[in-house]
Design a protein around this motif. Structure first.
Motif, mmCIF file in Angstrom:
data_model
loop_
_atom_site.group_PDB
_atom_site.id
_atom_site.type_symbol
_atom_site.label_atom_id
_atom_site.label_comp_id
_atom_site.label_asym_id
_atom_site.label_seq_id
_atom_site.Cartn_x
_atom_site.Cartn_y
_atom_site.Cartn_z
ATOM 1 N N ASP A 132 -4.271 0.096 5.725
ATOM 2 C CA ASP A 132 -4.090 1.007 4.582
ATOM 3 C C ASP A 132 -3.977 0.228 3.282
ATOM 4 O O ASP A 132 -4.559 0.620 2.240
ATOM 5 C CB ASP A 132 -2.835 1.864 4.796
ATOM 6 C CG ASP A 132 -2.967 2.788 5.995
ATOM 7 O OD1 ASP A 132 -4.119 3.048 6.406
ATOM 8 O OD2 ASP A 132 -1.921 3.220 6.525
ATOM 9 N N THR A 133 -3.253 -0.886 3.318
ATOM 10 C CA THR A 133 -3.106 -1.709 2.121
ATOM 11 C C THR A 133 -4.451 -2.291 1.694
ATOM 12 O O THR A 133 -4.765 -2.353 0.489
ATOM 13 C CB THR A 133 -2.105 -2.841 2.386
ATOM 14 O OG1 THR A 133 -0.862 -2.290 2.822
ATOM 15 C CG2 THR A 133 -1.872 -3.670 1.138
ATOM 16 N N GLU A 134 -5.228 -2.703 2.678
ATOM 17 C CA GLU A 134 -6.551 -3.253 2.364
ATOM 18 C C GLU A 134 -7.451 -2.197 1.724
ATOM 19 O O GLU A 134 -8.152 -2.479 0.744
ATOM 20 C CB GLU A 134 -7.202 -3.800 3.637
ATOM 21 C CG GLU A 134 -8.546 -4.478 3.398
ATOM 22 C CD GLU A 134 -9.150 -5.018 4.675
ATOM 23 O OE1 GLU A 134 -10.237 -5.616 4.616
ATOM 24 O OE2 GLU A 134 -8.538 -4.828 5.744
ATOM 25 N N GLN A 135 -7.416 -1.003 2.279
ATOM 26 C CA GLN A 135 -8.221 0.066 1.676
ATOM 27 C C GLN A 135 -7.752 0.373 0.253
ATOM 28 O O GLN A 135 -8.573 0.565 -0.658
ATOM 29 C CB GLN A 135 -8.119 1.319 2.549
ATOM 30 C CG GLN A 135 -8.801 1.183 3.902
ATOM 31 C CD GLN A 135 -8.674 2.432 4.746
ATOM 32 O OE1 GLN A 135 -8.069 3.430 4.309
ATOM 33 N NE2 GLN A 135 -9.233 2.409 5.939
ATOM 34 N N THR A 136 -6.417 0.393 0.071
ATOM 35 C CA THR A 136 -5.889 0.636 -1.270
ATOM 36 C C THR A 136 -6.305 -0.480 -2.222
ATOM 37 O O THR A 136 -6.693 -0.229 -3.383
ATOM 38 C CB THR A 136 -4.359 0.740 -1.218
ATOM 39 O OG1 THR A 136 -3.994 1.775 -0.315
ATOM 40 C CG2 THR A 136 -3.796 1.040 -2.591
ATOM 41 N N LEU A 137 -6.231 -1.729 -1.737
ATOM 42 C CA LEU A 137 -6.622 -2.860 -2.571
ATOM 43 C C LEU A 137 -8.110 -2.818 -2.898
ATOM 44 O O LEU A 137 -8.510 -3.106 -4.045
ATOM 45 C CB LEU A 137 -6.266 -4.155 -1.842
ATOM 46 C CG LEU A 137 -6.580 -5.458 -2.577
ATOM 47 C CD1 LEU A 137 -5.828 -5.518 -3.899
ATOM 48 C CD2 LEU A 137 -6.241 -6.658 -1.716
ATOM 49 N N ARG A 138 -8.907 -2.469 -1.925
ATOM 50 C CA ARG A 138 -10.342 -2.350 -2.197
ATOM 51 C C ARG A 138 -10.616 -1.271 -3.236
ATOM 52 O O ARG A 138 -11.462 -1.447 -4.139
ATOM 53 C CB ARG A 138 -11.094 -2.033 -0.908
ATOM 54 C CG ARG A 138 -11.233 -3.223 0.032
ATOM 55 C CD ARG A 138 -11.995 -2.846 1.276
ATOM 56 N NE ARG A 138 -12.151 -3.981 2.188
ATOM 57 C CZ ARG A 138 -12.775 -3.908 3.348
ATOM 58 N NH1 ARG A 138 -13.280 -2.724 3.758
ATOM 59 N NH2 ARG A 138 -12.883 -4.979 4.098
#
Length: 220
Positions: A132-138
């Protein structure tokens, strides 16, 4: 056997032969009587003989050996039975210890499995959080890239709208890499006018950067 003396002293010579014959007959009868009595006693078992103690001793020894042999067998059997019971007891003790060890290892394995299950659950949670954090960061980076791209397009439009002489003075003060990035985005005719107003050293540095930007791009 010593014969009794049947010849009295002082017997006349005429009567001597008769007396001798009578004595011999009497002696013979005595011997026969003694021999018959001895045989009768031997047959009836009443007369003890010399070999009897040896036979009785042998019989007693054999009887003693016969009665002693079962006792030794019984002792051996009892000893073997005791050894068997001792072996069975040790075997049971070893099996009990083995069973206790297996139960202990099973408990340890069960605890490890539980710990691994908890760790797997925690790892899955963290992986989900990371995803989820990676998607948010992307998404954030995408927004930042879009914003940066818009900013660059806006600045490029501003530089293109400036007079080439003024733009050249501004690009003269920029870092060569930064200036090359904007000149690469400008229209070729406007970029040429700006490059013409730069000093030879700055124009050369920007040209090298622009030429080498696509040098590593595959040709096919």
């Amino acid at each position: 056997m010593r014969l009794p003396n049947f010849f009295p002293t002082g017997v006349p010579a005429g009567r001597g032969s008769v007396t001798v014959i009578a004595a011999l007959l009497l002696a013979s009868a005595t011997v026969r009587l003694i021999t018959g009595a001895t045989g009768a006693w031997a047959q009836s078992g009443q007369l003890p003989t010399n070999p009897m103690p040896s036979v009785q001793a042998d019989s007693s020894a054999q009887m003693h050996e016969k009665t002693a042999e079962p006792s030794q067998k019984e002792i051996k059997t009892a000893s073997a039975s005791f050894n068997d019971r001792s072996d069975v007891s040790r075997l049971l003790q070893a099996l009990n210890e083995r069973e206790a060890l297996v139960i202990k290892r099973e408990k340890q394995l069960e605890m490890r499995m539980r710990a691994l299950s908890v760790a797997d659950t925690e790892i899955e949670k963290r992986l989900k959080i990371l995803s989820d954090t990676e998607q948010t960061l992307r998404a954030t980076l995408s927004l930042a890239d879009e914003a940066s791209e818009k900013d660059l397009l806006r600045l490029t439009t501003v530089y293109e709208s400036m007079k080439p002489k003024d733009a050249s003075k501004l690009f003269e003060e920029m870092e060569p890499n930064f200036a090359a990035g904007f000149l690469g985005r400008m229209r070729p005719d406007v970029a040429a006018q700006v490059m013409a107003g730069l000093s030879p050293q700055v124009a050369y540095s920007i040209s090298v950067i622009l030429a080498g930007r696509n040098a590593t791009v595959p040709k096919t």
